[in-house]
Design a protein around this motif. Structure first.
Motif, short mmCIF file in Angstrom:
data_model
loop_
_atom_site.label_atom_id
_atom_site.label_comp_id
_atom_site.label_asym_id
_atom_site.label_seq_id
_atom_site.Cartn_x
_atom_site.Cartn_y
_atom_site.Cartn_z
N ALA A 17 0.75 -1.20 0.05
CA ALA A 17 0.09 0.04 0.12
C ALA A 17 1.05 1.28 0.11
O ALA A 17 0.48 2.40 -0.57
N VAL A 18 2.03 1.30 0.66
CA VAL A 18 3.01 2.28 0.46
C VAL A 18 3.48 2.38 -0.74
O VAL A 18 3.60 3.76 -1.17
N ARG A 19 3.66 1.53 -1.50
CA ARG A 19 4.21 1.65 -2.68
C ARG A 19 3.17 2.29 -3.92
O ARG A 19 3.44 2.98 -4.48
N ARG A 20 2.01 1.73 -3.38
CA ARG A 20 0.93 2.28 -4.27
C ARG A 20 0.75 3.71 -4.10
O ARG A 20 0.45 4.40 -5.04
N ALA A 21 0.89 4.14 -2.92
CA ALA A 21 1.10 5.75 -2.60
C ALA A 21 1.91 6.28 -3.20
O ALA A 21 1.70 7.24 -3.87
N LYS A 22 3.14 5.92 -3.17
CA LYS A 22 4.41 6.46 -3.88
C LYS A 22 4.08 6.37 -5.23
O LYS A 22 4.27 7.61 -6.26
N GLU A 23 3.62 5.64 -5.90
CA GLU A 23 3.32 5.48 -7.32
C GLU A 23 2.29 6.50 -7.75
O GLU A 23 2.38 7.20 -8.92
N ALA A 24 1.17 6.64 -6.97
CA ALA A 24 0.26 7.54 -7.16
C ALA A 24 0.59 8.93 -7.05
O ALA A 24 0.20 9.86 -7.86
N ILE A 25 1.48 9.36 -6.22
CA ILE A 25 2.05 10.52 -5.93
C ILE A 25 3.05 10.89 -7.42
O ILE A 25 3.00 12.04 -7.82
N GLU A 26 3.68 9.75 -7.66
CA GLU A 26 4.49 9.96 -8.81
C GLU A 26 4.04 10.30 -10.07
O GLU A 26 4.42 10.97 -11.17
N ARG A 27 2.84 9.69 -10.14
CA ARG A 27 1.92 9.80 -11.44
C ARG A 27 0.96 11.07 -11.48
O ARG A 27 0.40 11.45 -12.34
N GLY A 28 1.23 11.83 -10.44
CA GLY A 28 0.53 13.04 -10.34
C GLY A 28 -0.95 13.05 -9.94
O GLY A 28 -1.76 13.83 -10.12
N GLU A 29 -1.52 11.81 -9.45
CA GLU A 29 -2.74 11.49 -9.36
C GLU A 29 -3.59 12.68 -8.29
O GLU A 29 -4.76 13.00 -8.37
N ILE A 30 -2.69 13.10 -7.17
CA ILE A 30 -3.51 14.08 -6.40
C ILE A 30 -2.65 15.45 -6.62
O ILE A 30 -3.04 16.24 -5.86
#
Lengths: 326, 326
Positions: free
Chosen positions: B127-140
């Motif tokens: 879940a931590v890695r999912r958060a990192k990926e979401a941040i890096e993709r600019g999702e938020i």
């Protein structure tokens, strides 16, 4: 029969109108709002008269109580005018945007000999009352570290005044003022405030994280957000003998979702936490009782003043990057 | 086959790391050292290898790597000795209790040409890695602020002896989350403010910590490091964060993959975790890096940067002023 005039027909004005309507021996006879359409919608079922100007209501309407539900920057002017006209005054939170304004409002009400109460409604919310009762009874031992969160989507109001920090004071003065008052009610006065937030930046979302150090040693953290979707609050208090945790998202005994035929997208599930008496009704009833029975309100002017003192300290800390000692 | 020596089981995480090593097909525990020799037989029975009551002797063995899980203040002595003996090192967090010790460890490993990894297993939670990926993709969108917690239960033992641990809750629970935030944002902490105190337990180190951090990318964050979970709590603690961006929010509760268990013999609710084992992710990655002679992701510098935040927090808690780091 006590007669009430409400200034402002927005969310809180219509909420208060609805509360007075449920109480005996009190009636709303006048509502003032520049948006007369909105005022009429609230006034008509109550048989109340609509005024376009708040001044006009205070001058002309025969009322005992003036209930101020205007945007925060207008609180002082109309609380003072109402007090000088000899009306008892209920004012929505926050008291004011500055300590000076707040003090003047309190002094004018004292001078006029009228009742004055500010709507720190958390003190009438079932969950917060129950939490305080447990803390006071020693359920967590000596309180040590406390966390409060209040997360919502960006509120909309008259001329989008919530978004303008010079009008609303952002989340510190408008939203987590509730938590500041509740924490002060539970743990006493605050010694030191440190805060970070977006209020004085050009960042388009309003978010603040505030650390409070209380005189009794308790360390508290308060999160205020208009960056979320929906609305929820959480509260946690840990002490020498235990911990209590509340989350409004899981304390909803009923959720309803309605599937609409032909709609591709799933409908939104709406969680609710119904109670027999709304906290707003309890709050308004208390104030009406104070006026009717000539009692002092449970929430004093000083309480309201101390709450904005914490919020203003948080804003000052945000601006200067330094902790603020009260 | 990577031959591993365990230097100390003083930190309870050693048991989990040793269990992971036992499961791995490409690793073998060859030697074990522990200060407390009374559990020697038990350790050898559980994890295999030969027991040493002198870690210098252990380092004379034919080993590829050692895992150091001694008390915080002993890390330096053990890591430097292992490096000088030419062994790759994975060291339990925090890297050390002083900047000087941490720098000496990094330098010793650099000079010896051995890998020096720090055990920040939270980087291996899916879940931590999912958060990192979401941040890096600019999702938020651009990150604005983060609210984090790493709560725990008061561990006792050497953790509450300042000479051995270097500090309490702030020392124990700051570095995991600070490491994650540095990793997510590729940004360094520039300023730290903290309220910290001993408010819950009768111990000589802090058990409540409330940090406010400012990163060089402008993001502000708060981190609650408190040992505020009572014995009655359903689990050991948590790692959570609310990452607020201009276009959305990521809510992360790293160990929420659990279910509730109620057992009459235990007489308290328990949250049973069923998610992936982060320690297995950490240990298998470290062993793989040794086997393939490739760089290991979490370096001594990562450990040092996280420790700097801890020490700045203690300074701030004493002076009641924010502390600049760079």
């Amino acid at each position: 029969m006590l007669k009430v005039g409400i200034l402002g027909a927005g969310t809180m004005g219509s909420m208060h109108a609805n509360c007075y309507a449920q109480l005996p021996d009190v009636e709303v006879v006048a509502i003032a709002d520049k948006r007369t359409d909105l005022a009429r919608k609230v006034a008509e079922p109550l048989g109340a008269r609509v005024y376009e100007e708040a001044d006009e209501l205070i001058e002309k309407a025969d009322v005992d109580i003036v209930d101020v539900c205007l945007p925060t920057p207008m609180h002082k002017e109309f609380v003072v005018k109402a007090a000088r006209a000899g009306k008892h005054v209920f004012c929505e939170k926050p008291l004011a945007l500055t300590i000076e304004d707040g003090e003047e409002m309190i002094n004018e009400c004292e001078k006029a000999g009228v009742k004055f109460m500010v709507g720190h409604v958390l003190r009438y919310f079932h969950e917060y009352v129950a939490i305080k009762k447990q803390i006071d009874a020693g359920a967590i031992g000596k309180p040590a570290v406390v966390r409060a969160s209040r997360c919502a989507s960006q509120p909309l109001g008259w001329q989008d005044w919530y978004r303008k920090r010079e009008m609303s004071g952002g989340v510190c003065l408008d939203l987590i003022i509730h938590d500041f008052d509740f924490l002060r009610w539970c743990f006493g006065d605050v010694e030191r405030v440190y805060a970070k937030g977006t209020t004085f930046t050009d960042i388009p979302v309003e978010y603040a994280l505030v650390t409070l150090r209380f005189k009794n040693g308790v360390i508290a953290h308060v999160e205020g957000s208009w960056a979320h979707s929906g609305f929820f609050t959480t509260f946690e208090a840990a002490g020498t003998d235990g911990l209590l945790y509340f989350d409004s998202r899981t304390a909803s005994p009923i959720r309803i979702f309605v599937r609409r035929k032909g709609e591709e997208k799933a409908a939104v599930e709406v969680p609710e936490s119904p109670v027999n008496e709304s906290p707003y009704l309890r709050e308004i009833r208390h104030f009406v009782e104070c006026v009717a029975q000539d009692k002092e309100p449970e929430i004093t002017g000083r309480d309201a003043l101390e709450a904005i003192r914490i919020a203003i300290a948080a804003l000052d800390s945000m601006k200067t990057g330094k902790p603020v000692t009260l | 086959m990577v031959k591993v020596g365990m230097i100390s089981f003083a930190h309870m995480h050693a048991y989990s790391y040793a269990s992971c090593l036992k499961e791995l097909p490409n690793a073998e525990i060859v030697a074990i050292y522990n200060e407390d020799t009374s559990i020697a037989d038990d350790l050898v029975k559980r994890f295999g290898g030969k027991f040493f009551d002198d870690y210098h002797k252990l380092l004379e063995e034919d080993l590829d790597a050692v895992i150091v899980c001694s008390a915080n203040a002993d890390h330096k002595e053990h890591v430097v000795a292992a490096a000088e003996a030419g062994k790759h090192v994975l060291c339990e967090k925090p890297i050390a209790t002083t900047i000087e010790d941490a720098e000496a460890m990094i330098e010793a490993c650099r000079k010896a040409g051995v890998k020096f990894g720090i055990a920040f297993p939270c980087r291996y939670i899916p879940a931590v890695r999912r958060a990192k990926e979401a941040i890096e993709r600019g999702e938020i969108g651009r990150i604005v602020g983060i609210k984090g917690t790493n709560h725990g239960t008061m561990p006792g033992g050497w953790f509450v002896v300042k000479e051995k641990s270097g500090g309490g809750a702030v020392m124990d629970h700051t570095v995991h989350v600070v490491d994650l935030w540095r990793w997510f944002m590729k940004s360094e902490v520039v300023e730290v403010y903290a309220e910290a105190d001993t408010l819950i337990h009768d111990i000589e180190v802090d058990d409540v910590g409330m940090l406010t951090l400012l990163f060089d990318n402008g993001v502000f964050a708060t981190l609650d490091t408190s040992w505020s979970r009572p014995k009655a709590f359903p689990t050991w603690g948590d790692v959570t964060m609310e990452i607020v961006g201009e276009e959305g929010v990521i809510s992360l509760d790293a160990f929420a993959q659990d279910f509730d268990l109620y057992n009459n013999k235990v007489m308290k609710a328990q949250w049973i975790y069923w998610g992936d084992n982060m320690d297995m992710g950490l240990i298998s990655d470290f062993i793989d890096s040794v086997e393939k002679d490739r760089p290991f992701m979490i370096t001594g510098e990562d450990g040092l940067r996280a420790l700097e935040v801890v020490l700045a927090a203690y300074k701030s808690a004493e002076t009641h002023q924010p502390v600049r780091l760079r």
